[in-house]
Every structure is written in structure tokens, then in C-alpha cells.
Design a protein around this motif. Structure first.
Motif, short mmCIF file in Angstrom:
data_model
loop_
_atom_site.label_atom_id
_atom_site.label_comp_id
_atom_site.label_asym_id
_atom_site.label_seq_id
_atom_site.Cartn_x
_atom_site.Cartn_y
_atom_site.Cartn_z
N ASP A 53 0.82 -1.22 0.00
CA ASP A 53 0.00 0.00 0.00
C ASP A 53 0.85 1.26 0.00
O ASP A 53 0.45 2.30 -0.55
CB ASP A 53 -0.94 -0.01 1.21
N LYS A 54 2.05 1.20 0.64
CA LYS A 54 2.89 2.39 0.74
C LYS A 54 3.66 2.67 -0.55
O LYS A 54 4.13 3.79 -0.76
CB LYS A 54 3.89 2.21 1.89
N HIS A 55 3.81 1.66 -1.39
CA HIS A 55 4.66 1.81 -2.58
C HIS A 55 4.14 2.94 -3.47
O HIS A 55 2.94 3.01 -3.76
CB HIS A 55 4.71 0.50 -3.35
N ARG B 42 -2.40 -8.72 -3.95
CA ARG B 42 -2.34 -7.82 -2.78
C ARG B 42 -2.95 -8.47 -1.53
O ARG B 42 -2.47 -8.31 -0.43
CB ARG B 42 -3.08 -6.53 -3.12
N ARG B 43 -4.01 -9.23 -1.73
CA ARG B 43 -4.70 -9.84 -0.58
C ARG B 43 -4.36 -11.31 -0.40
O ARG B 43 -5.00 -12.00 0.38
CB ARG B 43 -6.22 -9.71 -0.77
N MET B 44 -3.35 -11.80 -1.10
CA MET B 44 -3.05 -13.24 -1.05
C MET B 44 -2.46 -13.63 0.31
O MET B 44 -1.44 -13.10 0.73
CB MET B 44 -2.07 -13.60 -2.17
N ALA C 96 7.12 -11.67 -8.10
CA ALA C 96 8.21 -11.50 -7.13
C ALA C 96 8.73 -10.06 -7.20
O ALA C 96 8.99 -9.53 -8.28
CB ALA C 96 9.34 -12.48 -7.44
N GLY C 97 8.84 -9.42 -6.05
CA GLY C 97 9.35 -8.06 -5.99
C GLY C 97 8.32 -7.01 -6.34
O GLY C 97 8.63 -5.81 -6.29
N GLN C 98 7.12 -7.40 -6.71
CA GLN C 98 6.08 -6.44 -7.07
C GLN C 98 5.88 -5.43 -5.94
O GLN C 98 5.68 -5.82 -4.79
CB GLN C 98 4.77 -7.20 -7.36
#
Ligand code: SF4
Length: 292
Positions: A32-34, A50-52, A65-67
Motif C-alpha cells: 500500500d505504501k509503494h 495484494r490480498r493473497m 516477485a518483488g512487485q
């Protein structure tokens, strides 16, 4: 759509992945902060990354990965997901585990060795001959349906096909139903929120994983035998894997029981009930490897 809803392998791996020791972990705060730019994730099973919170539906392809500096490939306790009550224990997962992975798959792995199937076949063939019904004893089954190698005298009849199908579906259903008795009794004994029969069924996942490895490796063993390789280690490997699966499932079941607010007598009853499915699967594989 295929990957998420239709692929049968996804259904099996969705259950087994619940005890994966490595998974893609999502840090919701970091996500969320990104601020910066980022490419949307091309996730084949169309997950909401995001909700996984579960490894079940993730194929571990690594594309996310790294998203947003929030998704990392991380180690975890293999039991954490099943013991986490924030992760729902769903009925389709429990039924896939007990009827699919432990039921039908186990029957599929062992029908070639089963003396019960052989006895049923002999009895049915005798009955058909006595009553002059020969159609099912024909071996003109197409090669793409059943084994059909006339040059090697390896031919299946329609009766073979019918009995194999009945063994897989009937045997799988019977075994799955017998296994379900333990989780159903455990949940009933405890009557505690979150400790449903579905969650107790998922406690059998380590045993299901061991069962799949034992079954799939049977064909490998056949090839190794044909190559005359030394297989003195094999019984110990099988005993070790089966024991690990049984102990993993029992540990998970007992951890669930300990999380109950019930009385000690209820906990004892639930724990004893969970010995049943574990003992049953251990007996089935012992028959396959050491008795038949
Ligand atoms: S690893 Fe692949 S399948 Fe799993 S959430 Fe990321 S993109 Fe989707």
C-alpha cells in the motif's frame, strides 16, 4: 480460467500447497505504501496478489516477485497455513483432499496389486461364462481406451475396464468416506468455532502428500527394477515417508485439538478420533507394499 477453475492438477496442488515450506509472501503495508511506477502482474490463475494469504492457488511462477517491493519468496512452517484460523478451511478443499487425493488417487495407485480386484474379476468372469454372457469378455477394446498389445499378449477386456473403473470410483469413495469419520467425530467432540470437520480434514494434508509421492514413485521403481538397480533402500524410504506423513498429520491434528476451548475429555475424544484416518491410510499402504 483454465488454470484457476478447470485444471484438475490445480485442484490437487491447491490442497498440497497448504503445507508448502516456501511461498510468495505479501507485505500488505509495503504494497500500500509503494509509490513508484509498476507493471501490472500477469498472474495466470488471476489471483488478487495484494490480498493473497494462502499458497493454495498460487502456482509459484514468480512473476509477481518483488512487485511493489512487497512480494518475497519466503520460508514458513509447513503447518502454519492450516493452523491459521484467518485462512478459511473450505469444503471443496477438504473434499478434494479426502475423496480425490486420498481416495481415488490411492485406489488408482494400487489397483494393479489388489487381490480384491483379482477375486472380483474371477468371480465376475465365472458368472458371465456360467450365464453365457460373453460380450464383456471380448478384448476388442480400442488401444486408446485400455491396454491393447496383441503382440505381447497384453490385452484388457471390457470386464477389466468396467472393474477397474468401479474399483477406482467405488474404492475411492469408500476410502474417502471412511477417512472422513475421524474429522467429523473430532469436530463434533470439540464443538469449537474454527475447528470444523473441514479443518480437521486438512490436517491430513501431510499424509496426502506422502501418499502421492509413494504412489507416483511406484512407476519409477518399476523402471529402476527393470534396469537392475539396487533397491535395498526402498522399504526404508517408504516406511520413512509414510511415518513422516502420519506423524505430520497427527501433529497438526493435535495442535488443532489443543487450540480448542473444550474440556479435556472432549480433547481426548477428538485426538483419538483423528487416529482413525491416519491408521487407516497407514494400513492401506502397508498392505500395498508389504502384504500383497
Ligand atoms: S507467483 Fe505467479 S501464480 Fe503466484 S501470485 Fe504471483 S503471479 Fe500469481
Amino acid at each position: 480460467i483454465w488454470c484457476r477453475y478447470l485444471c484438475p492438477a490445480s485442484g490437487v496442488f491447491a490442497v498440497l500447497a497448504k503445507i508448502a515450506p516456501l511461498h510468495y509472501k505479501v507485505d500488505r503495508d509495503a504494497w500500500d505504501k509503494h509509490q513508484g511506477d509498476f507493471e501490472p502482474v500477469n498472474c495466470a490463475p488471476l489471483l488478487d496478489v495484494r490480498r493473497m494469504t494462502s499458497a493454495s492457488e498460487c502456482h509459484s511462477c514468480g512473476r509477481c516477485a518483488g512487485q511493489r517491493d512487497a512480494v518475497t519468496y519466503s520460508a514458513r512452517s509447513p503447518f502454519s497455513e492450516i493452523l491459521d484460523f484467518n485462512n478459511p478451511a473450505r469444503t471443496p478443499d477438504a473434499l478434494t483432499l479426502v475423496y480425490g487425493v486420498l481416495g481415488v488417487a490411492t485406489a488408482a495407485f494400487q489397483w494393479t496389486l489388489s487381490p480384491w480386484l483379482l477375486s472380483a474379476k474371477l468371480a465376475a468372469a465365472e458368472w458371465l461364462v456360467d450365464h453365457d454372457h460373453f460380450a464383456l469378455l471380448d478384448n476388442d477394446v480400442p488401444w486408446w481406451l485400455l491396454t491393447h498389445y496383441p503382440e505381447a499378449s497384453d490385452l484388457f477386456t471390457w470386464l477389466d475396464g468396467a472393474l477397474i473403473l468401479a474399483y477406482l470410483l467405488g474404492g475411492g469413495f469408500l476410502l474417502g468416506s471412511l477417512l472422513l469419520i475421524g474429522p467429523a467425530l473430532a469436530a463434533r467432540a470439540l464443538k469449537t468455532e474454527h475447528l470444523s470437520w473441514q479443518r480437521f480434514t486438512l490436517a491430513l494434508t501431510p499424509l496426502a502428500a506422502a501418499s502421492v509421492i509413494l504412489g507416483l514413485s511406484m512407476l519409477t521403481v518399476t523402471h529402476l527394477k527393470a534396469e537392475h538397480l539396487w533397491l535395498g533402500w526402498l522399504p526404508w524410504f517408504r516406511i520413512g515417508l509414510l511415518t513422516a506423513g502420519c506423524l505430520g498429520s497427527l501433529w497438526l491434528a493435535f495442535q488443532l485439538v489443543l487450540r480448542s476451548t473444550g474440556k479435556n475429555a472432549q480433547k481426548w475424544n477428538a485426538g483419538i478420533a483423528m487416529l482413525w484416518p491416519v491408521g487407516l491410510m497407514a494400513t492401506v499402504w502397508t498392505l500395498v507394499f508389504f502384504v500383497w
